[in-house]
Enzyme design. Structure first.
Site, mmCIF file in Angstrom:
data_model
loop_
_atom_site.group_PDB
_atom_site.id
_atom_site.type_symbol
_atom_site.label_atom_id
_atom_site.label_comp_id
_atom_site.label_asym_id
_atom_site.label_seq_id
_atom_site.Cartn_x
_atom_site.Cartn_y
_atom_site.Cartn_z
ATOM 1 N N GLY A 168 -10.015 -14.180 -4.304
ATOM 2 C CA GLY A 168 -9.434 -14.695 -5.542
ATOM 3 C C GLY A 168 -8.000 -15.179 -5.457
ATOM 4 C CD1 TRP B 61 -6.836 -20.576 -2.530
ATOM 5 C CD2 TRP B 61 -8.075 -22.363 -3.024
ATOM 6 N NE1 TRP B 61 -6.823 -21.413 -1.443
ATOM 7 C CE2 TRP B 61 -7.571 -22.508 -1.723
ATOM 8 C CE3 TRP B 61 -8.881 -23.361 -3.547
ATOM 9 C CZ2 TRP B 61 -7.843 -23.632 -0.927
ATOM 10 C CZ3 TRP B 61 -9.160 -24.485 -2.771
ATOM 11 C CH2 TRP B 61 -8.642 -24.614 -1.471
ATOM 12 C CG ASP C 87 -17.311 -15.813 -3.435
ATOM 13 O OD1 ASP C 87 -16.442 -16.532 -2.899
ATOM 14 O OD2 ASP C 87 -18.137 -15.147 -2.762
ATOM 15 C CG ASP D 240 -26.303 -19.668 -3.564
ATOM 16 O OD1 ASP D 240 -25.454 -20.507 -3.204
ATOM 17 O OD2 ASP D 240 -27.337 -19.406 -2.926
ATOM 18 C CG ASP E 188 -10.646 -21.766 0.600
ATOM 19 O OD1 ASP E 188 -10.622 -22.548 1.566
ATOM 20 O OD2 ASP E 188 -10.042 -20.674 0.589
ATOM 21 C CE LYS F 77 -12.485 -22.907 4.228
ATOM 22 N NZ LYS F 77 -11.477 -21.853 4.289
HETATM 23 N N1 SAM Z 1 -10.382 -19.301 -1.843
HETATM 24 C C1 SAM Z 1 -10.629 -17.886 -1.627
HETATM 25 C C2 SAM Z 1 -9.335 -17.162 -1.924
HETATM 26 O O1 SAM Z 1 -8.317 -17.820 -2.058
HETATM 27 O O2 SAM Z 1 -9.342 -15.936 -2.048
HETATM 28 C C3 SAM Z 1 -11.139 -17.592 -0.241
HETATM 29 C C4 SAM Z 1 -12.532 -18.106 -0.023
HETATM 30 S S1 SAM Z 1 -13.286 -17.483 1.418
HETATM 31 C C5 SAM Z 1 -12.466 -18.354 2.677
HETATM 32 C C6 SAM Z 1 -14.866 -18.226 1.416
HETATM 33 C C7 SAM Z 1 -15.809 -17.697 0.354
HETATM 34 O O3 SAM Z 1 -16.963 -18.538 0.308
HETATM 35 C C8 SAM Z 1 -16.354 -16.293 0.620
HETATM 36 O O4 SAM Z 1 -15.872 -15.407 -0.353
HETATM 37 C C9 SAM Z 1 -17.879 -16.456 0.510
HETATM 38 O O5 SAM Z 1 -18.519 -15.391 -0.169
HETATM 39 C C10 SAM Z 1 -17.979 -17.750 -0.289
HETATM 40 N N2 SAM Z 1 -19.293 -18.413 -0.193
HETATM 41 C C11 SAM Z 1 -19.953 -18.778 0.932
HETATM 42 N N3 SAM Z 1 -21.143 -19.334 0.601
HETATM 43 C C12 SAM Z 1 -21.226 -19.334 -0.767
HETATM 44 C C13 SAM Z 1 -22.218 -19.785 -1.707
HETATM 45 N N4 SAM Z 1 -23.364 -20.331 -1.296
HETATM 46 N N5 SAM Z 1 -21.992 -19.613 -3.032
HETATM 47 C C14 SAM Z 1 -20.828 -19.034 -3.460
HETATM 48 N N6 SAM Z 1 -19.858 -18.606 -2.617
HETATM 49 C C15 SAM Z 1 -20.054 -18.749 -1.280
#
Ligand code: SAM
Length: 377
Positions: free
Chosen positions: A53, A55, A121, A137, A174, A214
């Protein structure tokens, strides 16, 4: 590896804990905003793949609380110059932070009224002031109506696909899958997540809206840029200073959403590599004039080079259009180098993470290992 060795190796990791950010990624979004004024005139924001969280924290602090994380007047001037070069800012827009009156600066710092932010997320996100969090998702079609109802509880699902279902000014993603270390596989899985984010953005963005996501820069990333240009006036690749230079990570910043006539987005029939998107790209190519088709470099009015490259293929074969997007390094370039190790002061105290993951995927494995070692004692 001890906590303090990570503090030393990763200045942004340390800084994030000192400043109360849940993850070092917060600096990436702040640096992208510094460069592109992402939060200007924005009240409806969707933060995809948002856990833990950081961002969303940035969104909450800038948009809801009205805090300002500024660049210096000189950095501001430089950024405006680059924006004018890229055509994001009109040439006659000359005012910089230094030129603004105190009143004007205070005005900008006020919390905005009627701001709605929804963060999504697969993992739970611990609560944040003023932000609606959803555990969902982003690849699933049911997520779009869920998100629209979170933005507006009166939203009628029958209105899906109409203008009323496009209220969002800014979609951020992200998203990252669990990295396997197999380079090509990681890039492929990441690109699937990016398409999921794009499809969702196409379903909810307002015309004129922005999309930031990203990407992992792989071999065919320029095909992706050409595809994004179907929907957005400007597509720029940005690498914030806080993103390690050694990583393939970068962010695409897409500005001014302009869906082609008659286009209807749907997560039931998503765009992806191949199929509908390839058809749209071919249609766009077919509409180009002969001069445009000469390929080589198209130099925009402001002198910024956008390149279209055509693979050298025989006349009777289809050519693969790739479009080389402008690339910008952003953030204060004299700030910390995210690939460097820094000497910490002797009295340095390593802080705990601001928000440890609530339910990380490895939690069960840790519990099982603890149970096993307990039973062996
Ligand atoms: N932007 C976040 C922050 O600032 O805290 C960090 C994000 S982290 C690098 C990547 C996130 O992508 C993970 O928490 C992961 O659970 C989520 N993610 C991956 N596949 C996903 C999906 N299909 N649906 C939702 N979230 C997903």
């Amino acid at each position: 590896m001890g906590k303090s060795s990570k503090d030393k190796r990763d200045a942004y990791y340390r800084l994030a804990k000192e400043q109360g950010w849940r993850a070092r990624s917060a600096f990436k979004l702040l640096q992208l905003d510094e460069e592109f004024d992402l939060f200007a005139n924005v009240t409806r924001v969707v933060d995809l793949c948002a856990a833990p969280g950081s961002w969303s924290q940035v969104l909450s602090r800038v948009l809801i609380k009205g805090e300002k994380f500024g660049r210096t007047a000189w950095q501001d001037k430089e950024a405006r110059f680059r924006q004018q070069m890229l055509g994001i800012l009109p040439q006659d827009e000359q005012k910089t932070e230094a030129d603004k009156t105190i009143d004007e600066q205070q005005e900008e710092r006020k919390p905005r009224e009627d701001v709605k932010i929804v963060s999504i997320d697969l993992q739970p996100i611990s609560p944040l002031a003023g932000i609606t969090t959803l555990r969902a998702d982003i690849t699933h079609p049911a997520t779009v109506p869920l998100l629209l109802s979170a933005l507006d509880p009166d939203f009628d699902p029958k209105m899906a696909g109409t203008q009323a279902s496009h209220p969002v000014d800014l979609v951020l993603s992200d998203g990252a899958p669990d990295v396997t270390g197999l380079h090509d596989l990681d890039i492929y899985v990441q690109s699937q997540l990016l398409f999921a984010a794009l499809n969702l953005a196409l379903c909810v963005l307002k015309p004129g809206g922005k999309f930031v996501a990203k990407i992992f820069r792989g071999k065919n990333v320029d095909v992706l840029y050409a595809q994004l240009k179907i929907f957005f006036e400007k597509v720029i690749v940005a690498k914030p200073r806080s993103s390690r230079a050694s990583s393939v990570e970068a962010f695409i910043v897409c500005i001014n959403f302009q869906p082609p006539d008659g286009f209807r987005a749907s997560l039931e029939e998503p765009l992806g590599v191949g199929g509908r998107l390839d058809e749209m790209l071919k249609e766009r190519e077919a509409q180009k004039t002969d001069t445009e088709m000469q390929g080589a470099a198209a130099i925009s009015e402001q002198g910024v080079v956008e390149m279209e490259v055509y693979d050298d293929v025989p006349e009777d074969k289809e050519r693969n259009t790739r479009w080389i997007a402008p690339f910008i390094a952003c953030g204060d370039l004299s700030a910390f180098d995210s690939d460097a190790s820094y000497q910490l002061p002797e009295d340095h105290v390593s802080l705990d993470p601001v928000q440890p993951p609530i339910a990380p995927p490895y939690k069960r494995a840790i519990e099982m290992r603890a149970a096993l070692s307990g039973s062996q004692r």
